[in-house]
Design a protein around this motif. Structure first.
Motif: not given
Lengths: 305, 285
Positions: A19, A23, A25-26, A33, A290, B103, B105-107, B110-114, B118, B121-122, B124
């Motif tokens: 995949n 990564y 793309f992100m 971030f 928080f 960012c 689009y894959p989130l 797609k399914k992928f580790p992490g 992530f 985290l957004i 939070l």
């Protein structure tokens, strides 16, 4: 056991390699971030235990910054008190206002709904506070003063923007004026998406008025928006420095009557360059926001149950 | 909806009462803004009359003319402040939309580790504001040599968590996975899929991001990273003029009108899209 873990790691690595485009793309967003949102929180916490004036490397001083904050810095305590007061009043009040207004608006025909939404949302987008300084102006040309004078309720103009007794109430009033922001839009959107057939089913099951409908059907259906709007309201209510500076011209106001944590932080971080101390203030703000968010999230998950 | 055309659990009296209360309340909310517009057209003589009037009797453009002459007398030309704000708004908005969509689009699809971690985290990151990170960010910007450039204002905004938070669920709900998969089997590149298939389908979401970005960036005031007068923003320059006191009440109102008209106009244009986008968002349990 170790072999199993190793296998899992290998599988994961394979997944990651497969995949790799995800990564990529992100990457741009993730880089910014982490660099400007996530890491700075940890760096701020670290600096908060140091003395740091930018010119020299930070020196570790343990809890000294925090001791100074809570036991020696009277202005910090004023800021903390004011911030909590603003948050406790404007947070829940703004949130409820967003929900109630959005709920009532939802019943209107579409065109009217758009106009009324704009009216309520406009103050939050406009970001202008100057006009309130004319309305609350401390001479007879100020609108509130002239009305009160005309009605013979007062004999001389009130110094709304200088008198300690009025500064905080006016600030809170105006913060509420601009509080129908992102949360409000989120509620409007959420309410329009509520499945209409649920109401019919509810009527069959014995729901007799719109209040019951709200609690048992509508609110549980927009739980996602309730949680999101709470986050927005809480985060917003803890950092309202801009309104106060915009309204009173000077953040200091009379006797620091509306001095907040955001302003205290800016004072030490942006003006005095006492970075370690500023980071201690930032850490306190972080913990407050928080903690408050986490607590409210837990509470809101109980809605409609 | 209901069998006999009447709506369930509703009475006409209460409906009318609600509409009246809403309209009065709405009028109260916009009144200060209308008042700002009205005051910006008042000649000086009408600003200082007792009792004050809400609407101008002899409307004039004098305040706007005064504003522009005040601005052109400052040693940095007015157009420079305008350019700074427009540049920051355009660059920040465009960059934020591209970064957040890429960012998301894959989130979303797609399914992928992490990936899941992530996004959590957004969530939070929504729970604290930028105030917390100012000092470390200042150090970073100084190290990067970004003090006195536009970047310290633009770069952190590119990764504003709210944009990603809104974009991801909207892609999830509006882009069918089958479409992506069939494009993949036809050998279309990931970048083409994102740019040609995903982005056009999520227009309401990026219009929403435009609304929020413009709102935040347009009103950007003084920044602790910018000392050079040449790089200061419109809002900063305008607030300097307003702080001249009540004698500038008319000019101040004109400033307010200019500052609020852009974000409000953008919102009006994109309003229905904003509502559509926010309907898909919300914190899931």
């Amino acid at each position: 056991m170790i072999a199993l873990l190793g296998r899992k790691l290998q599988l994961n690595l394979k997944e990651i390699r497969k995949n790799y485009s995800c990564y990529l793309f992100m990457a741009p967003f993730a880089l910014c971030f982490f660099a400007f949102v996530i890491l700075p929180v940890f760096i701020a916490i670290y600096y908060s235990f140091t003395y740091f004036d930018i010119l020299e490397a930070p020196v570790f001083i343990g809890m000294k910054n925090y001791i100074r904050l809570f036991f020696e810095d009277g202005l910090f305590l004023t800021a903390l008190k004011n911030t909590l007061l603003i948050a406790v009043i404007t947070g829940p009040l703004g949130y409820l206002l967003c929900l109630i207004v959005a709920w009532l608006i939802n019943e209107l025909p579409p065109f009217m709904r758009a106009i009324v939404t704009l009216c309520f949302y406009a103050p939050a987008i406009a970001n202008v506070y100057f006009i309130w300084s004319i309305i609350f102006s401390g001479d007879q040309y100020g609108y509130i003063n002239s009305i009160l004078l005309n009605l013979d309720l007062i004999s001389s103009p009130i110094q709304f923007l200088e008198d300690k007794a009025y500064i905080m109430p006016i600030a809170i009033f105006i913060i509420i004026w601009v509080s129908l922001g992102t949360s409000f839009l989120s509620f409007i959107a959420g309410l329009q998406g509520v499945d209409r057939t649920l109401f019919e089913a509810g009527a069959v099951d014995g729901i007799r008025n719109r209040w019951q409908e709200l609690w048992f059907i509508t609110l549980p259906s927009i739980r996602g928006q309730l949680l999101f709007a709470a986050v927005m309201s809480i985060t917003g209510s803890f950092t309202v420095g801009g309104v106060i500076t915009g309204l009173f011209g000077d953040p200091a106001t009379t006797d620091y009557a509306a001095w907040t944590l955001a302003q205290h932080l800016e004072d030490y971080g942006g003006v005095r360059f006492d970075m370690g101390y500023a980071c201690a203030i930032a850490t306190v703000m972080f913990i407050l926001m928080f903690g408050c968010n986490s607590a409210v999230q837990k509470l809101l998950r109980k809605v409609g149950t | 909806m209901a069998k006999n055309g009447k709506r369930l659990n509703r009475s006409v009296q209460v409906d009318i009462a609600i509409i009246v209360v809403l309209c009065v309340f709405a009028a109260f909310m916009v009144m200060p803004l209308i008042f700002a517009i009205a005051s910006s057209f008042k000649p000086m003589s009408e600003i200082f009359i007792f009792p004050p009037k809400f609407f101008p009797m002899k409307p004039t453009f004098q305040n706007y003319r005064d504003l522009f002459s005040l601005m052109s007398n400052s040693w940095v030309p007015f157009s420079r402040y305008g350019f700074n704000t427009i540049f920051i708004t355009l660059a920040g908005t465009a960059g934020h939309i591209v970064f957040a969509s890429m960012c998301a689009y894959p989130l979303a699809l797609k399914k992928f580790p992490g990936g899941k971690g992530f996004f959590n985290l957004i969530l939070l990151a929504l729970m604290f504001s930028g105030a917390v990170t100012t000092v470390p960010n200042y150090m970073t910007m100084a190290k990067l040599g970004w003090v006195d450039t536009y970047w310290p204002v633009i770069a952190p905004y590119l990764a504003s968590p709210l944009g990603l938070f809104l974009m991801k669920p909207f892609i999830e709900q509006n882009v069918p996975i089958s479409l992506i998969e069939s494009a993949q089997t036809e050998g279309v590149s990931e970048w083409q899929i994102f740019w040609r298939i995903v982005m056009p389908l999520v227009k309401p979401a990026w219009l929403t991001l435009i609304v929020f970005s413009v709102q935040n960036l347009w009103s950007m005031g003084n920044s602790m990273y910018i000392y050079d007068e040449q790089l200061k923003t419109l809002n900063f320059a305008m607030s300097q003029i307003v702080s001249g006191g009540i004698a500038r009440a008319g000019v101040g109102s004109a400033v307010s009108v200019i500052m609020m008209s852009v974000p409000i106009a953008v919102f009006v244009i994109a309003q229905t899209n904003v509502v559509e986008t926010m309907a898909t968002s919300g914190i899931k349990e």
